[in-house]
Design a protein around this motif. Structure first.
Motif, mmCIF file in Angstrom:
data_model
loop_
_atom_site.group_PDB
_atom_site.id
_atom_site.type_symbol
_atom_site.label_atom_id
_atom_site.label_comp_id
_atom_site.label_asym_id
_atom_site.label_seq_id
_atom_site.Cartn_x
_atom_site.Cartn_y
_atom_site.Cartn_z
ATOM 1 N N CYS A 1 8.605 4.737 4.418
ATOM 2 C CA CYS A 1 9.176 4.983 2.906
ATOM 3 C C CYS A 1 10.634 5.591 2.968
ATOM 4 N N ARG B 1 7.012 -0.841 -7.768
ATOM 5 C CA ARG B 1 5.436 -1.176 -7.618
ATOM 6 C C ARG B 1 5.206 -2.753 -6.900
ATOM 7 N N ILE C 1 9.140 0.427 2.728
ATOM 8 C CA ILE C 1 9.638 0.294 1.469
ATOM 9 C C ILE C 1 10.938 0.995 1.229
ATOM 10 N N VAL D 1 -1.671 -2.122 -7.931
ATOM 11 C CA VAL D 1 -0.577 -1.420 -8.103
ATOM 12 C C VAL D 1 -0.050 -0.953 -9.689
ATOM 13 N N ILE E 1 5.805 -2.318 -3.374
ATOM 14 C CA ILE E 1 4.538 -1.796 -2.551
ATOM 15 C C ILE E 1 3.610 -2.611 -2.636
ATOM 16 N N MET F 1 1.285 6.134 -4.334
ATOM 17 C CA MET F 1 1.320 6.061 -2.928
ATOM 18 C C MET F 1 0.345 6.960 -2.281
#
Length: 326
Positions: free
Chosen positions: A185, A169, A103, A148, A172, A204
């Protein structure tokens, strides 16, 4: 099966920032090398969140990019689930690559502005041969959007039609589409408003609990790290100077640099404790100081610190690289 999902040993990354050869010849200059990561070793256990913290330029994002293959390591070894990534064939790496994702910091820059959201999320499915757009992939995309906190109808929109938090989102959801076990991340909330940050961080954590995910969480915000991490590694000028359990590090930081970072955190509880102002700035990584690179800013440094590089010493409290560690 080992408890460690990711193992890094003596990892280094050097960038050649020299001028072109002819310019150096005419100007009588030597090559200039920037050692962004310097002999870093760490392990990340299955199901935990391991955080890397440090000032800008400490090498956090470089480590992240080397782990996921966006940059090549200059030296060292990376093992994922016991497998040395450098020794794998392209076919084997394709299967391993599906198991870890990343991410990015800027949710807008990491999403293709010309693609609809459903195509962005479905791309890993096509890449790894996990479905077709007409059937299982479309169903999976709809499920991920709702997972999400978005709507399945949002799949027909473009990234610019969403807010920053909504775009993260989507990022993700794209990461989750290949059903990874490990997610890197890289400051995933630093570009978002504070209220939105909390929503994304809670999402998360919920996803980690639901799917048993393992995170490498990179951040310069210690309040976020305190909320997310099980263990923390502190980087300074490319070197890992301390690794400890999260609660233990906030309660009893051992390295002077870690102590300095924690002193910079606002005292919201207004405890009235004595504050120590952070001294100096991170040195130029092209010409780092001799010995312990933190010695120009360290109130405890002596001649021995200036001349020698402290080894990483492990104990029940964690690991620390400092001659003066308490």
């Amino acid at each position: 099966m080992s408890d460690n999902l990711l193992e890094i040993k003596d990892l280094s990354r050097i960038f050649d920032i020299s001028k072109p050869w002819l310019n150096r010849l005419i100007e009588r200059e030597d090559r200039r090398l920037l050692r962004a990561v310097n002999d870093v070793s760490l392990n990340i256990k299955r199901g935990e969140t391991f955080a890397l913290v440090g000032e800008s330029g400490s090498g956090k994002s470089t480590i992240a990019k080397v782990i996921v293959g966006l940059l090549a390591a200059s030296s060292g070894e990376i093992r994922f689930d016991g497998v040395n990534l450098a020794e794998q064939s392209p076919t084997a790496m394709r299967n391993i690559r599906r198991r870890y994702q990343m991410i990015f910091q800027d949710p807008f820059a990491s999403l293709n502005p010309r693609w609809r959201v459903r195509d962005i999320i479905a791309e890993p499915l096509r890449k790894f041969g996990m479905g077709d757009m007409e059937g299982s992939s479309q169903k999976r995309v709809d499920e991920l959007l709702e997972l999400v906190g978005l709507s399945a109808k949002d799949g027909s929109k473009f990234p610019h039609e969403f807010s920053g938090g909504q775009r993260q989102r989507i990022a993700i959801a794209r990461v989750l589409s290949s059903k990874p076990e490990f997610i890197v991340c890289d400051e995933p909330t630093s570009a978002l408003d504070v209220s939105v940050q909390a929503q994304i961080l809670n999402l998360m954590r919920d996803l980690q609990d639901d799917f048993g995910l393992t995170y490498l969480f990179i951040s310069h915000d210690l309040s976020v790290v305190r909320h997310m991490a099980n263990r923390i590694g502190v980087l300074y000028l490319g070197r890992l100077v301390e690794v400890s359990d999260s609660k233990e590090m906030f309660r009893n930081p051992r390295h002077p640099y870690t102590q300095m970072l924690l002193e910079a955190v606002p005292d919201l509880d207004m405890t009235g404790r004595t504050r120590v102002k952070a001294a100096g700035e991170i040195p130029n990584p092209i010409t780092p100081p001799s010995g312990c690179t933190f010695h120009p800013r360290c109130p405890l440094a002596d001649a021995h610190c200036k001349a020698n590089i402290p080894p990483v010493v492990e104990s029940d409290l964690g690991a620390v690289a400092c001659f003066k560690a308490t």
